[in-house]
Motif scaffolding. Sequence first.
Motif, PDB file in Angstrom:
ATOM      1  N   SER A   1       0.892  -1.308  -0.037  1.00 25.91           N
ATOM      2  CA  SER A   1       0.088   0.269  -0.095  1.00 25.91           C
ATOM      3  C   SER A   1       1.050   1.222  -0.085  1.00 25.91           C
ATOM      4  CB  SER A   1      -1.226   0.105   1.347  1.00 25.91           C
ATOM      5  OG  SER A   1      -0.093   0.491   2.421  1.00 25.91           O
ATOM      6  N   LEU A   2       0.202   2.407  -0.003  1.00 25.15           N
ATOM      7  CA  LEU A   2       1.083   3.655  -0.054  1.00 25.15           C
ATOM      8  C   LEU A   2       1.819   3.923   1.080  1.00 25.15           C
ATOM      9  CD1 LEU A   2      -1.411   6.210  -1.845  1.00 25.15           C
ATOM     10  CD2 LEU A   2       0.594   4.938  -2.664  1.00 25.15           C
ATOM     11  N   SER A   3       1.309   3.175   2.371  1.00 25.68           N
ATOM     12  CA  SER A   3       1.963   3.310   3.807  1.00 25.68           C
ATOM     13  C   SER A   3       3.066   2.235   4.080  1.00 25.68           C
ATOM     14  CB  SER A   3       0.860   3.477   4.579  1.00 25.68           C
ATOM     15  OG  SER A   3      -0.017   2.367   4.813  1.00 25.68           O
ATOM     16  N   GLY A   4       3.039   1.446   3.128  1.00 28.03           N
ATOM     17  CA  GLY A   4       3.786   0.205   3.472  1.00 28.03           C
ATOM     18  C   GLY A   4       3.295  -1.018   3.012  1.00 28.03           C
ATOM     19  N   SER A   5       3.594  -2.095   3.560  1.00 30.88           N
ATOM     20  CA  SER A   5       3.306  -3.541   3.414  1.00 30.88           C
ATOM     21  C   SER A   5       2.552  -4.272   4.653  1.00 30.88           C
ATOM     22  CB  SER A   5       4.137  -4.385   2.901  1.00 30.88           C
ATOM     23  OG  SER A   5       5.394  -4.748   3.666  1.00 30.88           O
ATOM     24  N   ASN A   6       1.759  -5.290   4.352  1.00 27.98           N
ATOM     25  CA  ASN A   6       1.412  -5.867   5.488  1.00 27.98           C
ATOM     26  C   ASN A   6       2.491  -6.770   6.495  1.00 27.98           C
ATOM     27  OD1 ASN A   6       1.771  -7.825   3.429  1.00 27.98           O
ATOM     28  ND2 ASN A   6       0.215  -9.138   4.127  1.00 27.98           N
ATOM     29  N   LEU A   7       3.459  -7.260   5.569  1.00 24.38           N
ATOM     30  CA  LEU A   7       4.633  -8.045   6.177  1.00 24.38           C
ATOM     31  C   LEU A   7       5.446  -7.105   6.944  1.00 24.38           C
ATOM     32  CD1 LEU A   7       5.490 -10.555   3.627  1.00 24.38           C
ATOM     33  CD2 LEU A   7       3.789 -10.857   5.651  1.00 24.38           C
ATOM     34  N   GLY A   8       5.572  -5.803   6.440  1.00 26.56           N
ATOM     35  CA  GLY A   8       6.401  -4.604   7.133  1.00 26.56           C
ATOM     36  C   GLY A   8       5.716  -4.403   8.248  1.00 26.56           C
ATOM     37  N   LYS A   9       4.470  -4.339   8.345  1.00 22.79           N
ATOM     38  CA  LYS A   9       3.538  -3.881   9.559  1.00 22.79           C
ATOM     39  C   LYS A   9       3.769  -4.668  10.807  1.00 22.79           C
ATOM     40  CE  LYS A   9       1.031  -1.072  11.862  1.00 22.79           C
ATOM     41  NZ  LYS A   9       1.676   0.187  12.536  1.00 22.79           N
ATOM     42  N   ILE A  10       3.551  -5.973  10.162  1.00 17.39           N
ATOM     43  CA  ILE A  10       3.756  -7.017  11.218  1.00 17.39           C
ATOM     44  C   ILE A  10       5.063  -7.177  11.904  1.00 17.39           C
ATOM     45  CG2 ILE A  10       3.795  -9.574  11.547  1.00 17.39           C
ATOM     46  CD1 ILE A  10       1.548  -9.683   9.607  1.00 17.39           C
ATOM     47  N   GLN A  11       6.207  -6.805  11.070  1.00 19.35           N
ATOM     48  CA  GLN A  11       7.646  -6.722  11.730  1.00 19.35           C
ATOM     49  C   GLN A  11       7.729  -5.631  12.524  1.00 19.35           C
ATOM     50  OE1 GLN A  11      10.124  -9.137  11.246  1.00 19.35           O
ATOM     51  NE2 GLN A  11      10.974  -8.087  12.908  1.00 19.35           N
TER      52      GLN A  11
END
Length: 230
Positions: free
Chosen positions: A126-136
Amino acid sequence: MSHQDVVPPAERFNFASHLFALNQGRATKAAYIDDDGVLTYGALDELLRKEIRAVEVELDGVDISVFSSSGELRGLNVGNPDGFKTPCAFKLGSARLQVKPMSLLGEKVVVQSVKADGAEITFEGSLSGSNLGKIQENVDAYVTALLGAKEKSAKPGKKLQIDELLITNTKINLSMTILGGKAMTIPLPDIKLANLGQGEQGIPGGVRFAQAHTGQRVGHGLAQQPVLLH
């Protein structure tokens, strides 16, 4: 309590929720103690609800044998953080682990076999990052809050050797949030590795092994010298 009185878990069992429910009456008791202080069950519950349980984690079943030093988990499902549209971030059909029992007492743990089947990884950007990045980010924030931001000195950990690693039926789903949950699926070849970390130093920390092979038996002229990616 007899075994007849034990209520089996639901078909979809959230172990984290179960653990916190068991400790609801122990909010002021110590759950974690280190040189910096004490973390109570209540504080740990609040911390995990904020950082880790931003995603749903479900597990169908776990079998662990202390006598044979083996274990199996089935039906692992890791959900996505809020704001992402795909159903989940990670699925795993099953994983089996066999450890050489006496090695647990030594300096090097010898894992005789690791077999994972049916892994499905979903990357949603997404524009704000990724799902995997957010989980990390959630995991990093939790670890920092639990252990403190300062670096702690620690004794070197145990060395690791893996005699056989087999990963089968894996696929990656690629998606963008603007697609509303639609994804493109890419199947990956099976990964078969053998004889990892058989030297004195074992498997070096902070490296990944990347050597895929299909159609031949494990270890046949393959992983005697595995590729290391720093």
